[in-house]
Motif scaffolding. Structure first.
Motif, PDB file in Angstrom:
ATOM      1  N   HIS A   5      10.701   9.320   6.572  1.00 23.97           N
ATOM      2  CA  HIS A   5       9.890   8.331   5.860  1.00 23.97           C
ATOM      3  C   HIS A   5      10.378   8.115   4.432  1.00 23.97           C
ATOM      4  O   HIS A   5       9.778   7.337   3.692  1.00 23.97           O
ATOM      5  N   ASP A   6      11.444   8.825   4.027  1.00 21.22           N
ATOM      6  CA  ASP A   6      12.000   8.733   2.673  1.00 21.22           C
ATOM      7  C   ASP A   6      10.902   8.920   1.624  1.00 21.22           C
ATOM      8  O   ASP A   6      10.747   8.108   0.715  1.00 21.22           O
ATOM      9  N   VAL A   7      10.150  10.009   1.795  1.00 21.27           N
ATOM     10  CA  VAL A   7       8.998  10.238   0.921  1.00 21.27           C
ATOM     11  C   VAL A   7       8.908  11.719   0.544  1.00 21.27           C
ATOM     12  O   VAL A   7       9.283  12.595   1.322  1.00 21.27           O
ATOM     13  N   LEU A   8       8.435  11.951  -0.668  1.00 21.25           N
ATOM     14  CA  LEU A   8       8.127  13.292  -1.142  1.00 21.25           C
ATOM     15  C   LEU A   8       6.646  13.301  -1.478  1.00 21.25           C
ATOM     16  O   LEU A   8       6.170  12.486  -2.273  1.00 21.25           O
ATOM     17  N   ILE A   9       5.906  14.209  -0.841  1.00 22.13           N
ATOM     18  CA  ILE A   9       4.478  14.337  -1.114  1.00 22.13           C
ATOM     19  C   ILE A   9       4.277  15.642  -1.860  1.00 22.13           C
ATOM     20  O   ILE A   9       4.792  16.688  -1.463  1.00 22.13           O
ATOM     21  N   ALA A  57      10.276  14.202 -11.660  1.00 21.23           N
ATOM     22  CA  ALA A  57       9.306  14.529 -12.705  1.00 21.23           C
ATOM     23  C   ALA A  57       8.049  13.694 -12.498  1.00 21.23           C
ATOM     24  O   ALA A  57       8.126  12.514 -12.180  1.00 21.23           O
ATOM     25  N   LEU A  58       6.908  14.331 -12.685  1.00 20.10           N
ATOM     26  CA  LEU A  58       5.634  13.632 -12.582  1.00 20.10           C
ATOM     27  C   LEU A  58       5.227  13.127 -13.958  1.00 20.10           C
ATOM     28  O   LEU A  58       5.197  13.904 -14.921  1.00 20.10           O
ATOM     29  N   ILE A  75       5.837   6.121  -7.803  1.00 17.64           N
ATOM     30  CA  ILE A  75       5.037   7.345  -7.847  1.00 17.64           C
ATOM     31  C   ILE A  75       3.578   6.931  -7.850  1.00 17.64           C
ATOM     32  O   ILE A  75       3.138   6.190  -8.730  1.00 17.64           O
ATOM     33  N   THR A  76       2.836   7.405  -6.830  1.00 17.52           N
ATOM     34  CA  THR A  76       1.450   7.002  -6.662  1.00 17.52           C
ATOM     35  C   THR A  76       0.563   8.228  -6.488  1.00 17.52           C
ATOM     36  O   THR A  76       0.917   9.148  -5.749  1.00 17.52           O
ATOM     37  N   LEU A  77      -0.576   8.219  -7.142  1.00 19.12           N
ATOM     38  CA  LEU A  77      -1.567   9.272  -6.978  1.00 19.12           C
ATOM     39  C   LEU A  77      -2.495   8.842  -5.843  1.00 19.12           C
ATOM     40  O   LEU A  77      -3.076   7.754  -5.880  1.00 19.12           O
ATOM     41  N   VAL A  78      -2.604   9.672  -4.801  1.00 21.09           N
ATOM     42  CA  VAL A  78      -3.499   9.415  -3.678  1.00 21.09           C
ATOM     43  C   VAL A  78      -4.508  10.561  -3.673  1.00 21.09           C
ATOM     44  O   VAL A  78      -4.160  11.689  -3.310  1.00 21.09           O
ATOM     45  N   GLN A  79      -5.706  10.273  -4.122  1.00 20.07           N
ATOM     46  CA  GLN A  79      -6.736  11.278  -4.367  1.00 20.07           C
ATOM     47  C   GLN A  79      -6.164  12.326  -5.318  1.00 20.07           C
ATOM     48  O   GLN A  79      -5.907  12.002  -6.460  1.00 20.07           O
ATOM     49  N   PRO A 129       0.838  -1.210   0.000  1.00 17.63           N
ATOM     50  CA  PRO A 129       0.000   0.000   0.000  1.00 17.63           C
ATOM     51  C   PRO A 129       0.866   1.250   0.000  1.00 17.63           C
ATOM     52  O   PRO A 129       1.897   1.309   0.652  1.00 17.63           O
ATOM     53  N   MET A 130       0.423   2.262  -0.741  1.00 15.08           N
ATOM     54  CA  MET A 130       1.227   3.470  -0.891  1.00 15.08           C
ATOM     55  C   MET A 130       0.521   4.687  -0.285  1.00 15.08           C
ATOM     56  O   MET A 130       0.524   5.751  -0.845  1.00 15.08           O
ATOM     57  N   GLY A 131      -0.128   4.525   0.855  1.00 17.83           N
ATOM     58  CA  GLY A 131      -0.820   5.635   1.496  1.00 17.83           C
ATOM     59  C   GLY A 131       0.154   6.675   2.014  1.00 17.83           C
ATOM     60  O   GLY A 131       1.370   6.518   1.950  1.00 17.83           O
ATOM     61  N   LEU A 132      -0.408   7.732   2.535  1.00 18.67           N
ATOM     62  CA  LEU A 132       0.400   8.815   3.087  1.00 18.67           C
ATOM     63  C   LEU A 132       0.968   8.410   4.442  1.00 18.67           C
ATOM     64  O   LEU A 132       0.255   7.829   5.256  1.00 18.67           O
ATOM     65  N   PRO A 133       2.230   8.734   4.701  1.00 13.36           N
ATOM     66  CA  PRO A 133       2.767   8.491   6.035  1.00 13.36           C
ATOM     67  C   PRO A 133       2.188   9.524   6.993  1.00 13.36           C
ATOM     68  O   PRO A 133       1.673  10.554   6.564  1.00 13.36           O
ATOM     69  N   PRO A 134       2.271   9.274   8.300  1.00  8.08           N
ATOM     70  CA  PRO A 134       1.773  10.288   9.243  1.00  8.08           C
ATOM     71  C   PRO A 134       2.591  11.570   9.105  1.00  8.08           C
ATOM     72  O   PRO A 134       3.796  11.529   8.847  1.00  8.08           O
ATOM     73  N   LEU A 135       1.916  12.706   9.263  1.00  7.79           N
ATOM     74  CA  LEU A 135       2.601  13.997   9.160  1.00  7.79           C
ATOM     75  C   LEU A 135       3.295  14.287  10.479  1.00  7.79           C
ATOM     76  O   LEU A 135       2.667  14.347  11.531  1.00  7.79           O
ATOM     77  N   ARG A 136       4.596  14.409  10.404  1.00 14.22           N
ATOM     78  CA  ARG A 136       5.385  14.700  11.607  1.00 14.22           C
ATOM     79  C   ARG A 136       5.356  16.190  11.898  1.00 14.22           C
ATOM     80  O   ARG A 136       4.938  16.984  11.067  1.00 14.22           O
TER      81      ARG A 136
END
Length: 156
Positions: free
Chosen positions: A126-130, A101-102, A75-79, A28-35
């Motif tokens: 979280h090694d993530v870019l939102i 690049a998107l 790269i995942t689109l979440v909403q 699953p590629m959901g959003l990590p919690p916002l720190r």
């Protein structure tokens, strides 16, 4: 035997996964919690301009995450927002220039056009870019502004 290639295309190399890699279950590629954004090691916020090729003109976000050319990205689109993670099973590859690049279908899905300004949240823990497009940021701000006005309306 035919090989399935993802319809998403980014500048750079795209490698076809081996049969052993493609048999693993999807993650699953959901959003990590916002720190806490105020913490010294908290997420880095920035506004990036997107060019016609989908490149986000912010090298700082990539630098803070420590992503390098050749790193594989999922790269995942979440909403209406985009979640980008560095993962060994990622379909996309960080190019030699340190820009993310998107892909066109993702740009279309989040409503980002050439010249759009996007809110980037780079979280090294979280090694993530939102990536949040303008419409999502406007919706967040409307909700926040409404909450600011609510106590005034209740008092009258």
């Amino acid at each position: 035997m035919s090989t399935f290639l993802s319809p998403l295309v980014l500048p750079g190399r795209i490698a076809t996964p081996s049969p052993a890699e493609s048999s693993s279950p999807p993650v699953p590629m959901g959003l990590p919690p916002l720190r806490d954004l105020g913490a010294v090691d908290g997420p880095r916020l920035s506004i990036a301009l997107m060019d016609g090729g989908g490149r986000l003109q912010d090298r700082g976000a990539v630098a803070v995450l420590g992503w390098s050319p050749g790193d594989r990205l999922l790269i995942t689109l979440v909403q209406t927002s985009v979640v980008i993670r560095r993962r060994p099973d990622g379909v996309f590859v960080m190019p030699h220039k340190p820009y993310v690049a998107l892909p066109a279908p993702v740009r279309k899905g989040c409503g980002a056009l050439a010249g759009s300004r996007l809110l980037l949240v780079a979280d090294p823990a979280h090694d993530v870019l939102i990536v949040h497009p303008e419409a999502a940021v406007q919706a967040m701000l409307r909700t926040f502004h409404t909450s600011l006005a609510a106590p005034e309306e209740e008092a009258s």
